[in-house]
Write an enzyme that holds these catalytic residues in place. Sequence first.
Site, PDB file in Angstrom:
ATOM      1  N   GLY A  28      29.750  38.292  48.319  1.00 48.47           N
ATOM      2  CA  GLY A  28      30.899  39.098  48.713  1.00 48.47           C
ATOM      3  C   GLY A  28      32.075  38.986  47.763  1.00 48.47           C
ATOM      4  O   GLY A  28      31.909  38.876  46.546  1.00 48.47           O
ATOM      5  N   SER A  29      33.255  38.949  48.372  1.00 47.83           N
ATOM      6  CA  SER A  29      34.481  39.131  47.591  1.00 47.83           C
ATOM      7  C   SER A  29      34.724  38.060  46.548  1.00 47.83           C
ATOM      8  O   SER A  29      35.605  38.229  45.710  1.00 47.83           O
ATOM      9  CB  SER A  29      35.672  39.172  48.537  1.00 47.83           C
ATOM     10  OG  SER A  29      35.430  40.079  49.563  1.00 47.83           O
ATOM     11  N   THR A  30      34.003  36.949  46.606  1.00 45.28           N
ATOM     12  CA  THR A  30      34.207  35.950  45.554  1.00 45.28           C
ATOM     13  C   THR A  30      33.814  36.522  44.199  1.00 45.28           C
ATOM     14  O   THR A  30      34.096  35.936  43.177  1.00 45.28           O
ATOM     15  CB  THR A  30      33.368  34.693  45.825  1.00 45.28           C
ATOM     16  OG1 THR A  30      32.089  35.082  46.290  1.00 45.28           O
ATOM     17  CG2 THR A  30      34.024  33.815  46.853  1.00 45.28           C
TER      18      THR A  30
END
Lengths: 570, 247
Positions: free
Chosen positions: A282-284
């Site tokens: 995800g957003s990482t």
Amino acid sequence: MNAPSPALVAPRPERLRLVGQRRQILALMHQRLMFGMLVYAGVIAIIALRILWLAAFGDHAGRKEGLTQLIPDRGDIVDRDGEPLARTIDAWTIAVHPTKVIGDKLAIARALARLMPEQSEEQYFAMLRSGKPFFYLRRRASPALVEAVNALGEPGLAIEREPDRLYPQTSLAAHVLGFTDIDSHGAAGVERAFDKYLSDAATRGQPLVLSISSKIQQALEHELGDAKAQFSAIGAAGVVMDVHTGEVLAMTSLPAMNPNAPGEGTPDQMFNRATLGVFELGSTFKPFTLAMAMDSGVVRGPGQIYNCPNVLTVYGHNVHDTHPFGRACSVAEIMMESSNIGMAQIADQLGTTRQKAWLKKMGFLDRVEIELRERGRALTPGSRWGPFETMTIGFGQGIAVAPLQLAMGYATLFDNGVYHPPTILKRGPNNPLPPGRRVFSEETSYKMRSLLRLVVMKGTGKKADAPGYRIGGKTGTAQKLINGHYSQTINITSFAGVFPMDDPRYVIVVMLDEPHATKDTYGFTTAGWNVAPVVSRTVSRIAPMLGVAPDMNREPNMGEVLPFVHETKE
Amino acid sequence: MSVRNFGSLAMVATCAGAALGCYLVSLRVASERAQLEDVETKIVLAQRDLRTVQTEIGTRARLSQLERWNAKVLALSAPAADQFLSGSFELARLAQPQRKVEFNAPVVLAAAPAPEAKKAPLGEPETDDAGAPAPVAPRALLHQASLKTGTREVPSEPANISPQKTAGSKSTALPATAAKPAPKKAVDKPGLAAAHPGKLVDKPVLATTGPVTKSVRLAKVDPLAPLPEKHSSKPVLKSSKELRPGR
């Protein structure tokens, strides 16, 4: 003899022949004798010389070979501070030779069942009457048990010492260390990867020094284990890595196994989530997309404005945000609030070709480079990699990487943009730091510092902050792919952080697999609520050990990003 | 029996003796070596025992066990950021006693006993002199004047006044002598004033926390004292200069 008249002296020709023959025979015999004597003398001389040699330089008869130096049967594995993580000890083994038993078999079976209740009296009795030559009763028996068995006084019971692998820290760093099989050969982890070094007589005298620090490993495992229990997650993984050298200081995968008894582990426990497991994190991933865009000239700075509607409809799909802006927003805000819509547009501008090239350069499309054999290969859209997939990869969906790979990416980004392959061995003369490979420019690396610090100061990662340690990082909440569909309720949450952000030295990546909401998280299962506090607690524990002094007066240059953050919302 | 026969025998005996001697040396060396090896073996065995004990202790005191004990019994936690000190001075500051303002004791002292007790030795003769002009006054006035000028500067012109201004202010306080002594002060003062502006600024801050009684007492006395002594102002001013550095 040269008489002309054969009548006067007429030696018989046969006699003449005899004289000549005798002389010849004599000469031959002399020769043979001489030869025999020489051989004999030579042998005696060799023996004498050998005796003299032995007397002068040789060893005496009572010499005990191999005891002048302590060489274990299999090399030790120690952590970077010399703390033993794996050792070979002489363990007691209890066995039985049923054919040699002379006592009352029923009585012996009763006594064995009393001492070792893992098998019943009948089973022991059947064993003793089977007529087979050998059975193991107990390996790695305790001294008390050995004493009790010895007291039975039965010659058919064999008590022996056998080398056995012991992991003194039990499940600490279990997935890094791996375990050995019954023949003392590595079956997983470092034990398997360095089996030759550990079992070779020439090298096993020197312990294998890992880059793991057991104290940091313990802190990470404990904090992560607490979070896993608190949020009832099915699994967790964590990595702490040195930014500049690529050394893995701690790496864990939960649930852990006990390498002392590998046979008892379930497949789930045996699975190394940190290196073998690949997850959509995800957003990482967003910082990478942004760094690629900055380096490619797509994004010029944190002040660049994008249109961020509540829902973005592209290529026949809708992209949503957890914190929708509904207005124009700057790149700094996109990072701070982890906007998928903003990041999708940046990724779209970057384009598929450039994104692939960047990911390849960062090492995200190959297996992670580490000495362990348990390495997962990243999952990508492959042939379906179109413009929409580029957008989703831009915000971290649609590409699955191992947590270690993510840590490696952050280390690259914050080591002034230079890639060093991760290693599990301590850097030193035996494992020198290879020359790095430049991936991002230094300027991009510098600009990312304040952007990621902003996420922790004001954005989604507030709970990851540890006062004084200047953590910067990014939360990631990815929907889990279950039976080909993204679940709306089941997540994988992760946090990738770097500290201290004003001069990055360490990367920490933590991940929880399927965390559940609790009362304390107000029903949320996003990363900011469950993994971010793990980072805060872990960093405040490990940073002093790593020599990072807390300082309330230092920060990265926040003047670069703060002007572009719209504050009225707060 | 010739000597030659004995010679060969002696030769044999010498050879045998030499060989025996060599053998004895070799035997000695071998036995020394054997002893050394025994010691080495003992060392190795001791090392093995050490290793066993270390392993056992390490296993019993494994980190997860320590963590469990800590959670159950000790409850130690990682130090917070503000628990780290950057140097020895910060450490010393921790040992400094905390100064707390106690409201009871100082008020009692300031209100009643302090001013009266101190008025008696210094103030009484002055007021008497001021009320009735006495010829004995000048020496007593010197003291008074010095005190007055000091107090005047502190409360009335706190920080914004430059050294020259303080000189001027005195002259306004003593209107009659203002014109003549002003230039003298202007010449004399800068040196002094330049050395003390910091003090002048700092003192009122300290004075408020410390001896409140003094300033109150002196302020009452001052405006009264100089008025009757207008004519003898010159010596007064000189004395004030002399005393100021001492303060």
